[in-house]
Design a protein around this motif. Structure first.
Motif, PDB file in Angstrom:
ATOM      1  N   HIS A  24       0.831  -1.206   0.000  1.00 54.47           N
ATOM      2  CA  HIS A  24       0.000   0.000   0.000  1.00 54.47           C
ATOM      3  C   HIS A  24       0.866   1.257   0.000  1.00 54.47           C
ATOM      4  CE1 HIS A  24      -3.837  -1.919   0.267  1.00 54.47           C
ATOM      5  NE2 HIS A  24      -3.625  -2.453   1.461  1.00 54.47           N
ATOM      6  N   THR A  27       2.331   1.844  -3.393  1.00 54.69           N
ATOM      7  CA  THR A  27       1.333   2.433  -4.288  1.00 54.69           C
ATOM      8  C   THR A  27       1.185   3.926  -4.023  1.00 54.69           C
ATOM      9  OG1 THR A  27       0.109   0.344  -4.372  1.00 54.69           O
ATOM     10  CG2 THR A  27      -1.081   2.328  -5.019  1.00 54.69           C
ATOM     11  N   ASP A  63       3.388  -2.802  -8.219  1.00 51.10           N
ATOM     12  CA  ASP A  63       2.563  -2.944  -7.011  1.00 51.10           C
ATOM     13  C   ASP A  63       1.391  -3.910  -7.185  1.00 51.10           C
ATOM     14  OD1 ASP A  63       0.895  -1.425  -8.583  1.00 51.10           O
ATOM     15  OD2 ASP A  63       0.602   0.190  -7.143  1.00 51.10           O
ATOM     16  N   ALA A  67       0.641  -6.866  -4.681  1.00 52.56           N
ATOM     17  CA  ALA A  67      -0.620  -6.846  -3.939  1.00 52.56           C
ATOM     18  C   ALA A  67      -1.307  -8.200  -3.984  1.00 52.56           C
ATOM     19  CB  ALA A  67      -1.537  -5.763  -4.517  1.00 52.56           C
ATOM     20  N   VAL A  72      -3.321  -8.258  -0.197  1.00 53.73           N
ATOM     21  CA  VAL A  72      -3.496  -7.061   0.629  1.00 53.73           C
ATOM     22  C   VAL A  72      -4.925  -6.896   1.140  1.00 53.73           C
ATOM     23  CG1 VAL A  72      -1.577  -5.831  -0.467  1.00 53.73           C
ATOM     24  CG2 VAL A  72      -3.872  -5.642  -1.436  1.00 53.73           C
ATOM     25  N   TRP A  76      -4.200  -6.579   4.882  1.00 55.66           N
ATOM     26  CA  TRP A  76      -4.265  -5.178   5.332  1.00 55.66           C
ATOM     27  C   TRP A  76      -5.495  -4.518   4.718  1.00 55.66           C
ATOM     28  CZ3 TRP A  76      -0.847  -3.594   9.041  1.00 55.66           C
ATOM     29  CH2 TRP A  76      -1.005  -2.280   9.494  1.00 55.66           C
ATOM     30  N   TYR A  79      -6.836  -0.302   4.254  1.00 50.45           N
ATOM     31  CA  TYR A  79      -6.670   0.571   3.088  1.00 50.45           C
ATOM     32  C   TYR A  79      -7.222  -0.126   1.847  1.00 50.45           C
ATOM     33  CZ  TYR A  79      -3.314   2.995   6.116  1.00 50.45           C
ATOM     34  OH  TYR A  79      -2.711   3.651   7.155  1.00 50.45           O
ATOM     35  N   GLY A  81      -6.610  -0.693  -1.676  1.00 50.97           N
ATOM     36  CA  GLY A  81      -5.536  -0.555  -2.654  1.00 50.97           C
ATOM     37  C   GLY A  81      -6.040  -0.207  -4.037  1.00 50.97           C
ATOM     38  N   MET A  84      -6.867   3.525  -4.028  1.00 48.93           N
ATOM     39  CA  MET A  84      -5.619   4.275  -4.005  1.00 48.93           C
ATOM     40  C   MET A  84      -4.955   4.266  -5.385  1.00 48.93           C
ATOM     41  SD  MET A  84      -2.258   3.677  -1.587  1.00 48.93           S
ATOM     42  CE  MET A  84      -3.258   3.501  -0.116  1.00 48.93           C
ATOM     43  N   ASP A  85      -4.963   3.097  -6.017  1.00 48.28           N
ATOM     44  CA  ASP A  85      -4.356   2.957  -7.329  1.00 48.28           C
ATOM     45  C   ASP A  85      -5.076   3.810  -8.366  1.00 48.28           C
ATOM     46  OD1 ASP A  85      -2.324   1.451  -8.908  1.00 48.28           O
ATOM     47  OD2 ASP A  85      -4.081   0.751  -9.985  1.00 48.28           O
TER      48      ASP A  85
END
Length: 243
Positions: A24, A27, A63, A67, A72, A76, A79, A81, A84-85
Motif C-alpha cells: 500500500h 502504491t 505494485d 498486492a 493485501v 491489510w 486501506y 488498494g 488508491m491505485d
C-alpha cells in the motif's frame, strides 16, 4: 512446542501484514511522483516530467503483482488498494499528461481545449466503469493510458490534425467493445506482450532522457512497441484462440 508453533504463526502473520502494508505504501508513492511530475510540468520541463511519469508507471507495474502475492485485501484491509491505485493513476495517466499536451503548444487554441476536456472528462467516467476489465483480465476499451500516448506525441511531434484525431479516436475507444491487453495480467501472448511493454518503458525513458532529440532510435522503438500494445488486444478479438 505448542507455544512455539503459535509464536511462529503469529510472527508469520505479522510478516504478511507488514508486507501487505508496504505494498500500500509503495502504491502511495505514486502520489509523490505525480507531484514531482506536475512541478516539472508547471516549469515546462517536459523531459523531467515524463521521467517522473515513467518512474510512476514502473511503480504501477510492480505494485499490482505484489498486492496479489501478499493478498493485501486479507492482510491489510484497512486501506483500499484499488481506490488508491485509481487516484494515483488518474493523476499520472490522465491529468498531468493532459495538462502537458495543452500547455506544450502541440494543440494550440480551441484544439487544445477540446483535447483536454475530452481526455479528463472521458477518463474519469471510464475509471468509474465497473466493466473496465474483461474475463481474461484485459481492458474493455482504451484504458486511458494518456501518459503513454502523450509521451509518444512529444517524441514524434506529428501534425496538429493527426494529434487531435488520435485524441478523439482514443477517447471514443474508451467506450467501445474493443479489447486492450494488460501487459502482466492478460495471459494470451504474455510471453511477447510483457517484453514489449518493458521495451516501451526503456524507449520512453531513453526518449525523455535525450530531451526527445530528433533521429533517436528511441522514437522508432516507441512507434513499434506502442503500435503492438495498442492493437494486440484487438488482434486477439479478431483471431480466435486455439483450444
Amino acid at each position: 512446542m505448542v507455544a512455539t508453533g503459535r509464536t511462529f504463526r503469529h510472527h508469520a502473520g505479522m510478516s504478511l501484514r507488514l508486507k501487505a502494508l508496504s505494498v500500500h505504501l509503495l502504491t502511495a508513492t505514486g502520489a509523490v511522483l505525480s507531484m514531482l511530475a506536475m512541478l516539472a510540468a508547471v516549469e515546462e520541463r517536459w523531459s523531467l516530467m515524463f521521467l517522473w511519469l515513467v518512474v510512476a508507471l514502473v511503480v504501477d507495474g510492480i505494485d499490482g503483482p505484489l498486492a496479489r502475492r501478499y493478498d493485501v485485501r486479507a492482510n491489510w484491509p484497512i486501506y483500499d488498494g484499488v481506490l488508491m491505485d485509481l487516484i494515483v493513476d488518474y493523476l499520472t495517466y490522465v491529468f498531468i499528461p493532459a495538462y502537458a499536451l495543452f500547455k506544450s503548444g502541440l494543440l494550440p487554441g480551441w484544439t487544445g481545449w477540446l483535447a483536454i476536456i475530452a481526455i479528463v472528462y472521458g477518463s474519469v467516467i471510464y475509471f468509474a466503469d465497473t466493466r473496465m476489465k474483461t474475463q481474461d483480465k484485459s481492458f474493455s476499451g482504451f484504458p486511458a493510458c494518456w501518459n503513454m500516448v502523450v509521451l509518444v506525441l512529444f517524441a514524434l511531434a506529428p501534425p496538429q490534425g493527426v494529434i487531435l484525431a488520435l485524441v478523439i479516436l482514443l477517447t471514443v475507444a474508451m467506450f467501445l467493445p474493443l479489447k486492450f491487453v494488460h501487459p502482466v495480467r492478460t495471459a494470451r501472448w504474455r510471453a511477447l506482450t510483457l517484453p514489449v511493454a518493458l521495451a516501451w518503458v526503456v524507449f520512453a525513458g531513453w526518449a525523455a532522457w535525450v530531451d526527445f532529440a530528433e533521429g533517436s532510435w528511441a522514437h522508432w522503438g516507441l512507434t513499434v512497441t506502442s503500435a503492438y500494445l495498442l492493437l494486440a488486444g484487438i488482434a486477439q478479438q479478431i483471431l480466435p484462440e486455439r483450444r
